[in-house]
Motif scaffolding. Structure first.
Motif, PDB file in Angstrom:
ATOM      1  N   THR A   1     -27.769   2.186   4.732  1.00  0.00           N
ATOM      2  CA  THR A   1     -27.014   1.221   4.173  1.00  0.00           C
ATOM      3  C   THR A   1     -25.557   1.699   4.527  1.00  0.00           C
ATOM      4  O   THR A   1     -25.137   2.859   4.284  1.00  0.00           O
ATOM      5  N   THR A   2     -24.849   0.775   5.133  1.00  0.00           N
ATOM      6  CA  THR A   2     -23.415   1.143   5.669  1.00  0.00           C
ATOM      7  C   THR A   2     -22.705   0.796   4.399  1.00  0.00           C
ATOM      8  O   THR A   2     -22.525  -0.258   3.908  1.00  0.00           O
ATOM      9  N   LEU A   3     -21.711   1.791   3.956  1.00  0.00           N
ATOM     10  CA  LEU A   3     -20.775   1.618   2.956  1.00  0.00           C
ATOM     11  C   LEU A   3     -19.520   1.377   3.247  1.00  0.00           C
ATOM     12  O   LEU A   3     -18.877   0.425   2.866  1.00  0.00           O
ATOM     13  N   ILE A   4     -18.777   1.820   4.207  1.00  0.00           N
ATOM     14  CA  ILE A   4     -17.615   1.481   4.770  1.00  0.00           C
ATOM     15  C   ILE A   4     -17.759   1.563   6.577  1.00  0.00           C
ATOM     16  O   ILE A   4     -18.452   2.608   7.091  1.00  0.00           O
ATOM     17  N   GLU A   5     -17.103   0.522   6.959  1.00  0.00           N
ATOM     18  CA  GLU A   5     -17.489   0.553   8.557  1.00  0.00           C
ATOM     19  C   GLU A   5     -16.087   0.153   9.217  1.00  0.00           C
ATOM     20  O   GLU A   5     -15.304  -0.619   9.144  1.00  0.00           O
ATOM     21  N   ASN A   6     -15.881   1.283  10.172  1.00  0.00           N
ATOM     22  CA  ASN A   6     -14.672   1.151  11.231  1.00  0.00           C
ATOM     23  C   ASN A   6     -13.294   0.836  10.388  1.00  0.00           C
ATOM     24  O   ASN A   6     -12.712  -0.239  10.732  1.00  0.00           O
ATOM     25  N   ILE A   7     -13.014   1.532   9.424  1.00  0.00           N
ATOM     26  CA  ILE A   7     -11.734   1.270   8.921  1.00  0.00           C
ATOM     27  C   ILE A   7     -10.532   2.273   9.667  1.00  0.00           C
ATOM     28  O   ILE A   7     -10.483   3.210  10.090  1.00  0.00           O
ATOM     29  N   ASN A   8      -9.628   1.440   9.822  1.00  0.00           N
ATOM     30  CA  ASN A   8      -8.226   1.622  10.464  1.00  0.00           C
ATOM     31  C   ASN A   8      -7.085   1.511   9.418  1.00  0.00           C
ATOM     32  O   ASN A   8      -7.154   0.366   8.974  1.00  0.00           O
ATOM     33  N   LEU A   9      -6.150   2.498   9.326  1.00  0.00           N
ATOM     34  CA  LEU A   9      -4.930   2.349   8.498  1.00  0.00           C
ATOM     35  C   LEU A   9      -3.884   3.165   8.745  1.00  0.00           C
ATOM     36  O   LEU A   9      -4.309   4.333   8.924  1.00  0.00           O
ATOM     37  N   ASP A  10      -2.658   2.695   8.520  1.00  0.00           N
ATOM     38  CA  ASP A  10      -1.507   3.810   8.330  1.00  0.00           C
ATOM     39  C   ASP A  10      -0.660   3.295   7.560  1.00  0.00           C
ATOM     40  O   ASP A  10      -0.529   2.369   6.989  1.00  0.00           O
ATOM     41  N   LEU A  11      -0.016   4.490   6.697  1.00  0.00           N
ATOM     42  CA  LEU A  11       0.779   4.379   5.658  1.00  0.00           C
ATOM     43  C   LEU A  11       1.897   5.360   5.571  1.00  0.00           C
ATOM     44  O   LEU A  11       1.544   6.453   5.586  1.00  0.00           O
ATOM     45  N   GLU A  12       3.219   4.880   5.525  1.00  0.00           N
ATOM     46  CA  GLU A  12       4.086   5.756   5.745  1.00  0.00           C
ATOM     47  C   GLU A  12       4.659   6.363   4.155  1.00  0.00           C
ATOM     48  O   GLU A  12       4.047   5.917   3.438  1.00  0.00           O
ATOM     49  N   PRO A  13       5.035   7.657   4.093  1.00  0.00           N
ATOM     50  CA  PRO A  13       5.434   8.272   2.961  1.00  0.00           C
ATOM     51  C   PRO A  13       6.255   7.343   2.092  1.00  0.00           C
ATOM     52  O   PRO A  13       7.016   6.307   2.581  1.00  0.00           O
ATOM     53  N   GLY A  14       6.343   7.530   0.522  1.00  0.00           N
ATOM     54  CA  GLY A  14       7.063   6.845   0.016  1.00  0.00           C
ATOM     55  C   GLY A  14       6.657   5.476  -0.427  1.00  0.00           C
ATOM     56  O   GLY A  14       7.395   4.673  -1.185  1.00  0.00           O
ATOM     57  N   LYS A  15       5.488   4.947  -0.160  1.00  0.00           N
ATOM     58  CA  LYS A  15       5.053   3.679  -0.179  1.00  0.00           C
ATOM     59  C   LYS A  15       3.601   3.720  -1.151  1.00  0.00           C
ATOM     60  O   LYS A  15       2.922   4.895  -1.265  1.00  0.00           O
ATOM     61  N   ILE A  16       3.592   2.366  -1.952  1.00  0.00           N
ATOM     62  CA  ILE A  16       2.249   2.473  -2.770  1.00  0.00           C
ATOM     63  C   ILE A  16       1.488   1.390  -1.978  1.00  0.00           C
ATOM     64  O   ILE A  16       1.908   0.318  -1.711  1.00  0.00           O
ATOM     65  N   LEU A  17       0.132   1.861  -1.701  1.00  0.00           N
ATOM     66  CA  LEU A  17      -0.745   0.721  -1.171  1.00  0.00           C
ATOM     67  C   LEU A  17      -1.931   0.664  -2.323  1.00  0.00           C
ATOM     68  O   LEU A  17      -2.354   1.301  -2.907  1.00  0.00           O
ATOM     69  N   GLY A  18      -2.082  -1.008  -2.585  1.00  0.00           N
ATOM     70  CA  GLY A  18      -3.175  -1.203  -3.333  1.00  0.00           C
ATOM     71  C   GLY A  18      -4.266  -1.865  -2.582  1.00  0.00           C
ATOM     72  O   GLY A  18      -4.130  -2.451  -1.758  1.00  0.00           O
ATOM     73  N   ILE A  19      -5.233  -1.316  -2.770  1.00  0.00           N
ATOM     74  CA  ILE A  19      -6.621  -1.897  -2.177  1.00  0.00           C
ATOM     75  C   ILE A  19      -7.457  -2.784  -3.113  1.00  0.00           C
ATOM     76  O   ILE A  19      -7.693  -2.325  -4.323  1.00  0.00           O
ATOM     77  N   ILE A  20      -7.397  -3.933  -2.460  1.00  0.00           N
ATOM     78  CA  ILE A  20      -8.188  -4.988  -3.767  1.00  0.00           C
ATOM     79  C   ILE A  20      -9.387  -5.437  -3.040  1.00  0.00           C
ATOM     80  O   ILE A  20      -9.626  -5.077  -1.917  1.00  0.00           O
ATOM     81  N   GLY A  21     -10.154  -6.208  -3.818  1.00  0.00           N
ATOM     82  CA  GLY A  21     -11.452  -6.818  -3.078  1.00  0.00           C
ATOM     83  C   GLY A  21     -12.614  -6.563  -4.462  1.00  0.00           C
ATOM     84  O   GLY A  21     -12.482  -5.774  -5.395  1.00  0.00           O
ATOM     85  N   PRO A  22     -13.609  -7.115  -4.092  1.00  0.00           N
ATOM     86  CA  PRO A  22     -14.670  -7.211  -5.243  1.00  0.00           C
ATOM     87  C   PRO A  22     -15.381  -5.776  -5.301  1.00  0.00           C
ATOM     88  O   PRO A  22     -15.289  -5.079  -4.449  1.00  0.00           O
ATOM     89  N   SER A  23     -15.814  -5.696  -6.574  1.00  0.00           N
ATOM     90  CA  SER A  23     -16.614  -4.423  -6.798  1.00  0.00           C
ATOM     91  C   SER A  23     -17.740  -4.155  -5.729  1.00  0.00           C
ATOM     92  O   SER A  23     -18.414  -5.199  -5.222  1.00  0.00           O
ATOM     93  N   GLY A  24     -18.047  -3.064  -5.234  1.00  0.00           N
ATOM     94  CA  GLY A  24     -19.306  -2.769  -4.646  1.00  0.00           C
ATOM     95  C   GLY A  24     -19.197  -2.860  -3.143  1.00  0.00           C
ATOM     96  O   GLY A  24     -19.872  -2.754  -2.323  1.00  0.00           O
ATOM     97  N   ASN A  25     -17.704  -3.076  -2.805  1.00  0.00           N
ATOM     98  CA  ASN A  25     -17.378  -3.214  -1.360  1.00  0.00           C
ATOM     99  C   ASN A  25     -16.931  -1.941  -0.775  1.00  0.00           C
ATOM    100  O   ASN A  25     -16.490  -1.926   0.284  1.00  0.00           O
ATOM    101  N   GLY A  26     -17.095  -0.645  -1.275  1.00  0.00           N
ATOM    102  CA  GLY A  26     -16.824   0.637  -0.691  1.00  0.00           C
ATOM    103  C   GLY A  26     -15.371   0.960  -0.809  1.00  0.00           C
ATOM    104  O   GLY A  26     -14.907   1.817  -0.373  1.00  0.00           O
ATOM    105  N   LYS A  27     -14.665   0.442  -2.018  1.00  0.00           N
ATOM    106  CA  LYS A  27     -13.217   0.907  -2.204  1.00  0.00           C
ATOM    107  C   LYS A  27     -13.320   2.296  -2.534  1.00  0.00           C
ATOM    108  O   LYS A  27     -12.564   2.984  -2.442  1.00  0.00           O
ATOM    109  N   THR A  28     -14.271   2.668  -3.763  1.00  0.00           N
ATOM    110  CA  THR A  28     -14.198   3.873  -4.242  1.00  0.00           C
ATOM    111  C   THR A  28     -14.597   4.915  -3.315  1.00  0.00           C
ATOM    112  O   THR A  28     -14.002   6.149  -2.879  1.00  0.00           O
TER     113      THR A  28
END
Lengths: 247, 476
Positions: free
Chosen positions: A14-41
């Protein structure tokens, strides 16, 4: 600063998360949204160094772990873990320690800060959130919202580069109460990075600098909060936002 | 005689202890369904002479007098000796055999040649509980060790757990004389008599029995029986003399202050057993729990086998196995140590399960929070996981400790002089079951109540520090 490159995680077939790419600079707040069970946790646990992954690399500040290291007991993993602090959905305060004890536990026993200094700092934080009077109480004596604040302070007390929050809206008190939002904002402004996972767009609006939408196992799109809210590119993001509007 | 007349004859029910009971009454080795022995043959002859049918009722030696009083049988025929304390509450027939006592030591022993030597050199003497020999030893303030049957006594002598054994010649002949590792010390001494024990109310039965014994002596039946068992000697001629033979009646009288001191000593041994065994159990439970939860397949299987073995078999059997079984492979532990080790091994199985459930009750997230705060596994365990698990484990551990306190009474089976053994011995010797029983219960309560109270206080103290695991329920 957070950099994620090609992160994949599966349990058996079972694939939980697949090929995630992400960049975030300091001092910022990122919100990750999406339906439950999509691998956010799952993504959050990988970021915290608590969950081994199969492919990719995660970098926080000057520390980085690759897939091979994520499943070992190497020094690099322990060092990586200290880069972030996590606040779980169900908080998981230490039930056998007081509010003060919860907050100073790691500073005193991990960072070897003198107890009196750690206590002084903890008091300052508690005062800011106006829960100083609960200092000597045990977690179960507090309301859900109060517990949440303690959990956030426990993570912040170790001064991690990154603060990770999992579904903060599920705490019983409305976290919208300004002081907690202010605390998180202030923490970000002082050069830290914050990642908040939530299915509630409403909570993140006006607080997150960036929003990322997580579809089934993958990061569909990420943009500044205003852009993503006003003009989502992907139909799945649009669908989700429309659905969450009516909630 | 045909079966019809046999059926019509009144029944004489007689009690005796067949376990380790040779040559008195014991299961016939060639046919274990039937009994044999000189007392068995004597009882048959006696009943026959009285026009009755003998019926054997197997019973326990130590409490044989109480069983007679409870009317489990009509008479005691079991190498039974008249003593002063017994005389107060029952009747004795005239003697049907005169016995003497024989001291036995190890063949290698060069110091003990008489009973006096045992006292002089502070040697311990084993004997059967509740008999003329034990009364003699107690009166003489020897270091006595009481046994339930002669087999255990001679085995312990061989193994060096006791220095000498004093027994009726009949028992000594059967169990010790042919043993190449043992030898008699000195000559037989102190004449005593075997009589039939009868309830006080049965005076007419006593008259019938006395008459029948006279006839059995005079017609040579008794001589024939005892010659067959190789126990007839010149001493027995005195049975025929008109005047009753001079019998040395030993006696036990309960001296309360001495009794209380004896019980107190026994209570101290109980405390030693309980604490010693719990110490082993608490420590040994840890590797068992860890092995069962986190070990490889082999370790896991071994731990599970251990746990199921000790939980699935009676602790009494385990103790007997350790006490009599281990010497076969060359490990001979004294009784008290066997009891501590045995109970400790047994309770370790239970403690391991308490630990396991306690640690399983701590959510995985507690570990994760600790790790994310930079704690290494050992620190996380010590500061976060263990204190939570401890308070979950404490109440069942306290229960186990109280249960263990009571389970120390099983050590009685391996001749450890703890409180329950002391109770049986003192009460049987003095027939003061109620009085001594109350004292013994008080001793047990004096030990277990403070313990329960202290544990309760500790629990409440920890309770105030909250036991709630804040949230359960799965997180995705």
């Amino acid at each position: 600063m957070i950099t994620i490159k090609g992160l994949s995680k599966a349990v058996q077939s079972t694939t939980l998360i697949e090929n995630i790419n992400l960049d975030l600079e300091p001092g910022k707040i990122l919100g990750i949204i999406g339906p439950s069970g999509n691998g956010k946790t799952t993504l959050l646990l990988c970021l915290a160094g608590l969950l081994p992954f199969e492919k990719g690399r995660i970098t926080i500040g000057d520390r980085s772990i690759a897939a091979e290291e994520s499943n070992t007991d190497k020094e690099s993993l322990w060092a990586f873990r200290k880069k972030s602090g996590i606040v779980f959905q169900h908080l998981h305060l230490f039930p056998h320690l007081t509010v003060l004890g919860n907050i100073i536990e790691a500073p005193v026993h991990v960072n070897k800060i003198p107890k009196a200094d750690a206590e002084r700092e903890a008091r300052r934080l508690l005062k800011k959130l106006e829960i100083e009077q609960h200092m000597n109480k045990f977690p179960e004596e507090l309301s859900g919202g109060e517990q949440q604040r303690v959990a956030i302070l426990r993570a912040i007390a170790m001064n991690p580069e990154v603060l990770l929050l999992d579904e903060p809206t599920s705490a019983l008190d409305p976290i919208r109460s300004g002081d907690v939002r202010n605390l998180i904002r202030e923490f970000a402004n002082s050069g830290h990075t914050v990642v908040i996972v939530s299915h509630s767009v409403r909570f993140l609006r006006g607080m997150a600098d960036y929003l990322a939408f997580m579809g089934k196992s993958e990061l569909i799109e990420m943009d500044t909060a205003d852009t993503l809210m006003a003009n989502p590119k992907d139909p799945r993001t649009r669908e989700f936002l429309r659905f969450s509007e009516v909630n | 005689m045909n079966s019809l007349t046999a059926f019509a004859r009144p029944v004489l029910r007689w009690g005796g202890d067949p376990s380790g009971g040779a040559p008195y009454v014991f299961a016939d080795p060639s046919d274990p369904q039937t009994y044999t022995g000189f007392d068995y043959e004597f009882a048959e002859a006696l009943a026959d002479k009285m026009g009755m049918q003998a019926q054997f009722v197997p019973t326990d030696w130590e409490s044989i007098v109480s069983s007679l009083k409870r009317k489990e049988f009509n008479v005691i025929i079991n190498g039974f000796e008249p003593t002063g304390d017994r005389a107060r509450e029952m009747l004795f027939s005239k003697p049907y055999y005169l016995f003497r006592l024989q001291l036995t030591v190890r063949k290698s022993d060069g110091t003990i040649t008489s009973l006096e030597d045992c006292k002089k050199y502070g040697k311990s003497v084993g004997t059967l509980v509740n008999c003329a020999a034990s009364r003699l030893l107690e009166e003489g303030k020897y270091r006595v060790k009481g046994y339930q049957d002669p087999v255990g006594a001679y085995e312990d002598l061989e193994l060096g757990r006791v220095d000498a054994v004093l027994m009726d010649v009949a028992g000594e002949m059967f169990y010790a004389r042919s043993n190449p590792k043992l030898k008699p010390a000195g000559k037989p001494f102190q004449t005593g008599a075997y009589v039939v024990g009868i309830r006080k109310a049965d005076a007419s039965l006593k008259a019938d029995i006395d008459k029948a014994i006279d006839e059995l002596i005079n017609d040579g039946t008794i001589e024939k029986i005892f010659r067959k068992w190789n126990l007839w000697d010149d001493e027995q001629v005195k049975l025929r003399t008109a005047t009753p033979p001079a019998i040395e009646i030993t006696t036990t009288k309960l001296n309360w202050s001495e009794g209380l001191i004896k019980l107190f000593k026994a209570a101290m041994i109980t405390v030693l057993l309980a604490f010693g065994a719990m110490f082993i159990a608490v420590i040994l439970g840890i590797p068992l729990a860890v092995g069962q939860s986190n070990g490889g397949p082999l370790i896991r299987a071994l731990c599970t086998t251990y746990i199921e073995f000790f939980r699935g078999t009676p602790v009494l059997v385990q103790l007997l196995f350790l006490y009599f079984g281990l010497p076969v492979i060359g490990i001979t532990l004294p009784g008290w140590l066997t009891a501590i080790v045995g109970l400790g091994l047994n309770y370790a199985a239970y403690e391991s399960q308490i630990y396991r459930t306690a640690f399983q009750a701590i959510p995985e997230r507690q570990w994760q929070v600790a790790y994310s705060l930079g704690m290494r596994p050992i620190l996380a365990f010590r500061r976060i996981i263990f204190p939570q698990a401890f308070r979950i484990a404490l109440p069942p551990m306290t229960n186990d400790f109280v249960a263990l306190f009571k389970d120390t009474s099983t050590a009685f089976a391996i001749a450890v002089w703890e409180l329950a053994t002391a109770y049986r011995e003192l009460a049987n010797a003095t027939q003061s079951y109620l009085g001594i029983g109350i004292v013994v219960c008080c001793y047990y309560l004096a030990m277990s109540l403070p313990l329960a109270h202290y544990a309760h206080r500790l629990e409440r103290k920890l309770q105030r520090k909250s036991t709630g695991i804040l949230s359960s329920g799965a997180e995705k």
